[in-house]
Enzyme design. Structure first.
Site, PDB file in Angstrom:
ATOM      1  N   HIS A  17      21.406 -20.728  38.564  1.00 22.72           N
ATOM      2  CA  HIS A  17      21.140 -20.137  37.244  1.00 22.72           C
ATOM      3  C   HIS A  17      22.477 -19.888  36.554  1.00 22.72           C
ATOM      4  O   HIS A  17      23.107 -18.845  36.757  1.00 22.72           O
ATOM      5  CB  HIS A  17      20.332 -18.843  37.426  1.00 22.72           C
ATOM      6  CG  HIS A  17      19.911 -18.181  36.150  1.00 22.72           C
ATOM      7  ND1 HIS A  17      18.821 -17.343  36.058  1.00 22.72           N
ATOM      8  CD2 HIS A  17      20.424 -18.229  34.898  1.00 22.72           C
ATOM      9  CE1 HIS A  17      18.681 -16.909  34.821  1.00 22.72           C
ATOM     10  NE2 HIS A  17      19.659 -17.423  34.091  1.00 22.72           N
ATOM     11  N   HIS A  19      24.375 -20.825  32.697  1.00 27.14           N
ATOM     12  CA  HIS A  19      24.404 -21.459  31.375  1.00 27.14           C
ATOM     13  C   HIS A  19      25.830 -21.919  31.142  1.00 27.14           C
ATOM     14  O   HIS A  19      26.739 -21.080  31.080  1.00 27.14           O
ATOM     15  CB  HIS A  19      23.990 -20.458  30.297  1.00 27.14           C
ATOM     16  CG  HIS A  19      22.629 -19.871  30.531  1.00 27.14           C
ATOM     17  ND1 HIS A  19      21.491 -20.357  29.919  1.00 27.14           N
ATOM     18  CD2 HIS A  19      22.216 -18.851  31.329  1.00 27.14           C
ATOM     19  CE1 HIS A  19      20.442 -19.651  30.322  1.00 27.14           C
ATOM     20  NE2 HIS A  19      20.851 -18.736  31.184  1.00 27.14           N
ATOM     21  N   HIS A 197      12.997 -18.881  32.037  1.00 25.98           N
ATOM     22  CA  HIS A 197      13.362 -17.469  32.089  1.00 25.98           C
ATOM     23  C   HIS A 197      12.086 -16.672  31.840  1.00 25.98           C
ATOM     24  O   HIS A 197      11.377 -16.917  30.856  1.00 25.98           O
ATOM     25  CB  HIS A 197      14.363 -17.121  30.996  1.00 25.98           C
ATOM     26  CG  HIS A 197      15.770 -17.583  31.261  1.00 25.98           C
ATOM     27  ND1 HIS A 197      16.109 -18.883  31.530  1.00 25.98           N
ATOM     28  CD2 HIS A 197      16.949 -16.886  31.288  1.00 25.98           C
ATOM     29  CE1 HIS A 197      17.420 -18.964  31.721  1.00 25.98           C
ATOM     30  NE2 HIS A 197      17.952 -17.775  31.577  1.00 25.98           N
ATOM     31  N   GLU A 200      12.719 -11.123  32.508  1.00 27.62           N
ATOM     32  CA  GLU A 200      14.056 -10.506  32.400  1.00 27.62           C
ATOM     33  C   GLU A 200      13.868  -9.235  31.556  1.00 27.62           C
ATOM     34  O   GLU A 200      14.068  -8.129  32.028  1.00 27.62           O
ATOM     35  CB  GLU A 200      15.037 -11.482  31.742  1.00 27.62           C
ATOM     36  CG  GLU A 200      16.450 -10.932  31.565  1.00 27.62           C
ATOM     37  CD  GLU A 200      17.396 -11.901  30.823  1.00 27.62           C
ATOM     38  OE1 GLU A 200      16.904 -12.848  30.175  1.00 27.62           O
ATOM     39  OE2 GLU A 200      18.627 -11.684  30.882  1.00 27.62           O
ATOM     40  N   ASP A 278      24.589 -16.555  35.853  1.00 29.09           N
ATOM     41  CA  ASP A 278      24.012 -16.553  34.495  1.00 29.09           C
ATOM     42  C   ASP A 278      25.040 -16.970  33.436  1.00 29.09           C
ATOM     43  O   ASP A 278      25.113 -18.134  33.070  1.00 29.09           O
ATOM     44  CB  ASP A 278      23.396 -15.178  34.181  1.00 29.09           C
ATOM     45  CG  ASP A 278      22.245 -15.263  33.180  1.00 29.09           C
ATOM     46  OD1 ASP A 278      21.879 -16.383  32.772  1.00 29.09           O
ATOM     47  OD2 ASP A 278      21.700 -14.206  32.801  1.00 29.09           O
ATOM     48  N   ASP A 279      25.807 -16.027  32.912  1.00 27.77           N
ATOM     49  CA  ASP A 279      26.834 -16.305  31.894  1.00 27.77           C
ATOM     50  C   ASP A 279      28.116 -15.601  32.332  1.00 27.77           C
ATOM     51  O   ASP A 279      28.470 -14.539  31.807  1.00 27.77           O
ATOM     52  CB  ASP A 279      26.378 -15.761  30.527  1.00 27.77           C
ATOM     53  CG  ASP A 279      25.069 -16.395  30.079  1.00 27.77           C
ATOM     54  OD1 ASP A 279      25.105 -17.522  29.573  1.00 27.77           O
ATOM     55  OD2 ASP A 279      24.007 -15.766  30.253  1.00 27.77           O
TER      56      ASP A 279
HETATM   57  N1  HPA Z   1      18.598 -14.908  29.081  1.00 30.28           N
HETATM   58  C1  HPA Z   1      18.025 -15.649  28.137  1.00 30.28           C
HETATM   59  N2  HPA Z   1      18.660 -16.614  27.497  1.00 30.28           N
HETATM   60  C2  HPA Z   1      19.926 -16.858  27.804  1.00 30.28           C
HETATM   61  C3  HPA Z   1      20.576 -16.132  28.767  1.00 30.28           C
HETATM   62  C4  HPA Z   1      19.863 -15.106  29.437  1.00 30.28           C
HETATM   63  O1  HPA Z   1      20.389 -14.390  30.332  1.00 30.28           O
HETATM   64  N3  HPA Z   1      21.835 -16.626  28.836  1.00 30.28           N
HETATM   65  C5  HPA Z   1      21.933 -17.629  27.947  1.00 30.28           C
HETATM   66  N4  HPA Z   1      20.772 -17.775  27.314  1.00 30.28           N
HETATM   67 ZN    ZN Z   2      19.919 -17.133  32.072  1.00 27.16          ZN
END
Ligand code: HPA
Ligand code: ZN
Length: 339
Positions: A17, A19, A197, A200, A278-279
């Site tokens: 996971h 991006h 996703h 969350e 994630d990021d």
């Molecule tokens: N959630 C949803 N969209 C996203 C995320 C995330 O953590 N990171 C980049 N796009």
């Molecule tokens: Zn994500």
């Protein structure tokens, strides 16, 4: 005794996971802004980092889409991806499955092929020069329409050899998976694997929809599944993988403290959980930092981290032969550590 930093750093890992646009470090952001003569609303790298204080997912997304405005040429996408791969090579990541958001670039006038060629050229080098295997997963932006997602899928059809699956990201609440049932069904017919996703910020119902309507192979995040005991039983029975992202959850206020992160309870329940970044540029860490912080917060032991990595290997889109090769590397590390 919780697992040590040294154990985590040496552990061979699998990331599911990530991006790629979220791995854009402020230093590279400034370099690309200069190269492409893009004006940034920040005067210094410190100012960028200071802006990374988010109250929720949308606060982050606003900055994330602004950050990607510096990415314009194939070379930029190559440099972005190569920087990520070098970083994870130093963290002993063996395999990574990478999201990209073509709609975030197409709407700025960047060609789909520019994005895809830059990223995939770096991934090829990653395999050849760093020994990291990878797959690409193309995400649809859920704040845009399903019709736009269909148009994006059309662009991907000639590139099935380079895009393994499709995903669903961006603003979750108010954009349920059910809105994308048609395009996911078409993607499935075309042979793409699927993730989304869900849970969350959105309710457990979105996780059910992702499973039932989008027929996903994994759930990205899935934190809120714990609110629904019937759903938890199903995730357990069907061994559905969850790609959790501890530092992301902390930065986006999905959890108030890592000591309250749901992965602890999920491990107790025997769910197929994985740890991911994630990021990483926006949330304060790559794989090692996520593993270290959650391990220290929850007192996770080496056996938990082996299990989490076995889960990630099983949940990956690799074939059985490739999975077995990664399991063996993990076992070798285990034997080496216990001798
Ligand atoms: N959630 C949803 N969209 C996203 C995320 C995330 O953590 N990171 C980049 N796009
Ligand atoms: Zn994500």
């Amino acid at each position: 005794m919780h697992a040590s930093r040294d154990f985590i750093e040496g552990l061979p890992k699998v990331e599911l996971h990530l991006h790629i646009e979220g791995s854009l470090e402020p230093e590279l952001m400034f370099e690309l802004a200069k190269r492409n003569k893009v004006r940034l609303p920040f005067d210094s790298i410190d100012e960028v980092r200071d802006a990374y204080n988010f109250g929720n997912l949308q606060d982050f997304l606003d900055i994330y889409y602004q950050g990607m405005s510096v990415l314009r040429t194939e070379e930029d996408f190559f440099d972005l991806t190569w920087a990520y791969l070098r970083k994870i090579a130093a963290q002993n990541v063996m395999h990574t499955e990478i999201f990209f958001d073509p709609q975030g670039h197409i709407e700025r006038g960047i060609e789909f092929d520019t994005v895809l060629n830059g990223i995939s050229r770096a991934l090829d080098d990653g395999k050849r020069k760093l020994g990291i295997s990878s797959f690409l997963i193309m995400c649809f932006l859920r704040h845009l329409s399903e019709e736009e997602a269909y148009r994006t899928l059309e662009l991907a059809l000639p590139h099935k050899d380079r895009i393994r699956g499709v995903g669903l990201d961006s603003s979750e609440v108010g954009h349920p998976p059910s809105e994308f049932q048609g395009v996911f069904s078409k993607a499935r017919e075309e042979g793409f694997l699927r993730v989304a996703h869900a849970g969350e910020e959105g309710p457990p119902e979105y996780i059910r929809e992702a499973l039932d309507l989008l027929k996903v192979n994994r759930i990205d995040h899935g934190n809120r599944s714990l609110e629904d005991t019937v759903l938890v039983q199903r995730l357990s029975d069907q061994r559905i993988p969850l790609t959790l992202c501890p530092l992301s959850n902390l930065k986006l206020c999905v959890v108030d403290d890592l000591r309250n992160h749901p992965i602890g309870k999920m491990l107790d329940l025997g769910l197929r959980v994985t740890i991911n970044s994630d990021d990483p540029s926006y949330f304060g860490g790559y794989m090692n930092e996520n593993f270290i912080r959650i391990t220290e917060a929850l007192g996770l032991e080496e056996s938990h981290l082996f299990l989490i990595t076995q889960n990630a290997i099983e949940a990956s889109f690799l074939c059985e032969v490739e999975k077995n090769a990664l399991h063996r590397r993990l076992q070798d590390y285990r034997s080496q550590r216990s001798s």
